[in-house]
Design a protein around this motif. Structure first.
Motif, PDB file in Angstrom:
ATOM      1  N   ASN A  18       0.817  -1.212   0.000  1.00 47.89           N
ATOM      2  CA  ASN A  18       0.000   0.000   0.000  1.00 47.89           C
ATOM      3  C   ASN A  18       0.843   1.251   0.000  1.00 47.89           C
ATOM      4  OD1 ASN A  18       0.092   1.422   2.722  1.00 47.89           O
ATOM      5  ND2 ASN A  18      -0.108  -0.731   3.253  1.00 47.89           N
ATOM      6  N   GLU A  19       0.204   2.288  -0.399  1.00 47.43           N
ATOM      7  CA  GLU A  19       0.916   3.538  -0.631  1.00 47.43           C
ATOM      8  C   GLU A  19       1.607   4.056   0.631  1.00 47.43           C
ATOM      9  OE1 GLU A  19      -0.484   2.310  -3.648  1.00 47.43           O
ATOM     10  OE2 GLU A  19       0.531   4.210  -4.003  1.00 47.43           O
ATOM     11  N   THR A  20       0.912   3.895   1.697  1.00 50.09           N
ATOM     12  CA  THR A  20       1.475   4.439   2.926  1.00 50.09           C
ATOM     13  C   THR A  20       2.765   3.750   3.299  1.00 50.09           C
ATOM     14  OG1 THR A  20      -0.769   4.761   3.632  1.00 50.09           O
ATOM     15  CG2 THR A  20       0.937   5.043   5.268  1.00 50.09           C
ATOM     16  N   ASP A  21       2.771   2.471   3.117  1.00 45.09           N
ATOM     17  CA  ASP A  21       3.989   1.748   3.428  1.00 45.09           C
ATOM     18  C   ASP A  21       5.099   2.123   2.459  1.00 45.09           C
ATOM     19  OD1 ASP A  21       2.899   0.573   5.609  1.00 45.09           O
ATOM     20  OD2 ASP A  21       2.317  -1.271   4.580  1.00 45.09           O
ATOM     21  N   LYS A  37       2.699  10.391  -2.861  1.00 44.64           N
ATOM     22  CA  LYS A  37       1.884  11.166  -1.937  1.00 44.64           C
ATOM     23  C   LYS A  37       0.786  11.912  -2.679  1.00 44.64           C
ATOM     24  CE  LYS A  37       2.267  15.230   0.601  1.00 44.64           C
ATOM     25  NZ  LYS A  37       3.199  16.277   1.034  1.00 44.64           N
ATOM     26  N   MET A  74      -1.976   9.844  -3.754  1.00 44.70           N
ATOM     27  CA  MET A  74      -2.916   9.541  -2.692  1.00 44.70           C
ATOM     28  C   MET A  74      -3.857  10.710  -2.464  1.00 44.70           C
ATOM     29  SD  MET A  74      -0.441   7.705   0.000  1.00 44.70           S
ATOM     30  CE  MET A  74      -1.754   7.182   1.074  1.00 44.70           C
ATOM     31  N   ASP A 133      -7.784  11.395   3.326  1.00 47.54           N
ATOM     32  CA  ASP A 133      -6.960  10.364   3.912  1.00 47.54           C
ATOM     33  C   ASP A 133      -5.499  10.695   3.996  1.00 47.54           C
ATOM     34  OD1 ASP A 133      -8.891   8.571   4.562  1.00 47.54           O
ATOM     35  OD2 ASP A 133      -9.085   7.939   2.495  1.00 47.54           O
ATOM     36  N   ILE A 134      -5.109  11.641   3.257  1.00 45.46           N
ATOM     37  CA  ILE A 134      -3.697  11.983   3.331  1.00 45.46           C
ATOM     38  C   ILE A 134      -3.337  12.407   4.740  1.00 45.46           C
ATOM     39  CG2 ILE A 134      -3.942  14.421   2.768  1.00 45.46           C
ATOM     40  CD1 ILE A 134      -1.170  12.011   1.638  1.00 45.46           C
ATOM     41  N   VAL A 159      -2.491   9.485   6.592  1.00 42.87           N
ATOM     42  CA  VAL A 159      -1.173   9.030   6.216  1.00 42.87           C
ATOM     43  C   VAL A 159      -0.110   9.822   6.941  1.00 42.87           C
ATOM     44  CG1 VAL A 159       0.451   8.856   4.346  1.00 42.87           C
ATOM     45  CG2 VAL A 159      -1.942   8.311   3.968  1.00 42.87           C
ATOM     46  N   GLU A 204      -0.045   8.988  10.443  1.00 41.16           N
ATOM     47  CA  GLU A 204       0.559   7.685  10.656  1.00 41.16           C
ATOM     48  C   GLU A 204       2.069   7.779  10.608  1.00 41.16           C
ATOM     49  OE1 GLU A 204       0.835   3.835  11.452  1.00 41.16           O
ATOM     50  OE2 GLU A 204      -0.969   5.049  11.394  1.00 41.16           O
ATOM     51  N   ASN A 205       2.519   8.446   9.612  1.00 37.21           N
ATOM     52  CA  ASN A 205       3.949   8.473   9.426  1.00 37.21           C
ATOM     53  C   ASN A 205       4.654   9.410  10.380  1.00 37.21           C
ATOM     54  OD1 ASN A 205       4.916   6.834   7.013  1.00 37.21           O
ATOM     55  ND2 ASN A 205       2.930   7.657   6.430  1.00 37.21           N
ATOM     56  N   PRO A 209      -3.520   3.768   6.206  1.00 39.66           N
ATOM     57  CA  PRO A 209      -2.098   3.703   6.403  1.00 39.66           C
ATOM     58  C   PRO A 209      -1.638   2.274   6.592  1.00 39.66           C
ATOM     59  CG  PRO A 209      -3.102   5.249   7.918  1.00 39.66           C
ATOM     60  CD  PRO A 209      -4.193   4.636   7.138  1.00 39.66           C
TER      61      PRO A 209
END
Length: 283
Positions: free
Chosen positions: A35-38, A86, A89, A96-97, A100, A103-104, A268
């Motif tokens: 997934n994008e977040t990872d 990014k 996304m 949702d960003i 993200v 999360e990060n 995320p």
DNA sequence: GTCTCAATAT
DNA sequence: AATATTGAGA
């Protein structure tokens, strides 16, 4: 994974299982991350590493102009990629960003705020607001208070065994000195257990995710394998297990949510947004 | 009051 | 190893 960069003896290759990839390799592998977040997490990790290196050799730029150049170029590529993902996304779904980023930046952003005054993780600041700083701080594990005596014993033991070992475990080597220096020591206003609770920084999580992928996905990898492969100082099976549990849980939740509105990766945690290995242990 | 997180119990 | 429960914090 036999990376050529390993043979360069880069100091980045701290752990046998966390060998730095070349940018090319990284780019090749990136799509495999589910997934994008990872992806962002991994990228940001690489960016940090490169920034540190760049910083390290800055003093030698006279003698190593090409090195500087290459590094800067690499950084540019990484940042570009980072932004690309990014922005993708953001385009996908705006709300949702924030998740993200949250999360990060380490979920406990609030907790970092004090430190953030001095936050130095350079160019990532714009992307990951609170990243990086925490890695060097928290000792191994958190004795839950449920059993006070054990908690206390554990804490004492931990303190003795790992006087300066860190929450980011092992990763601390990666944190640059500036960060350490500027990091305005943790005000010990927090409850003592909190200081010893394992905090899964974005970097640590990125490493976790990478390891997970190497081991065949979240339903293949076992906590023990993960822990061994991550090779992070002070990281315990239980901690990995707990984190893995959370990871799976989040993924499931995400999947259920996504099952209806076949949208794009928003969570995320979501480990299987794009063709990685979904629930079924495809292997 | 609800949620998330990490630890711990089963 | 997987899942449930707990307790703290936001």
């Amino acid at each position: 994974m036999a990376s050529s960069s390993n043979s360069l003896g880069l100091k980045l290759s701290l752990k046998p299982t966390y060998v730095p990839k070349t940018i090319t390799d990284l780019m090749k592998d990136l799509p495999n991350i589910e997934n994008e977040t990872d992806k962002l997490a991994v990228l940001s990790d690489y960016i940090s590493q490169h920034e540190e290196e760049l910083n390290s050799i800055a003093a030698l730029r006279g003698q190593l102009p090409q090195c500087m150049l290459l590094l800067m170029e690499a950084l540019g590529t990484l940042r570009q990629e980072f932004l690309k993902i990014k922005n993708g996304m953001v385009a996908g779904k705006e709300g949702d960003i924030d998740m993200v980023l949250k999360e990060n930046s380490g979920m406990k952003r609030k907790r970092c705020e004090k430190m953030l005054e001095a936050e130095q993780v350079p160019n990532l600041k714009c992307d990951f607001k609170g990243k990086g700083v925490m890695m060097n701080s928290s000792p191994p594990h958190h004795p839950s208070n449920r059993k006070h005596p054990k908690a206390f014993r554990d804490f004492v033991q931990a303190s003795n065994e790992n006087p300066n070992s860190n929450g980011g475990g092992g990763l601390n080597l990666r944190a640059d000195n500036r960060t350490l220096l500027n990091y305005k020591h943790k005000p010990l206003t927090q409850p003592i257990w909190k200081n010893n609770r394992r905090s899964w920084s974005p970097q640590l999580h990125a490493r976790f995710v990478e390891t997970l992928h190497i081991l065949g996905g979240m339903y293949e990898a076992t906590p023990k394998q993960i822990r061994e492969m991550m090779n992070v100082d002070g990281l315990t099976n239980d901690q990995v297990k707990s984190h893995l549990q959370k990871y799976r849980l989040h993924s499931r939740k995400q999947q259920e949510g996504c099952a209806q509105q076949v949208a794009k990766g928003e969570d995320p945690w979501d480990p299987d947004r794009d063709g990685g290995e979904p629930m079924a242990p495809a292997n």
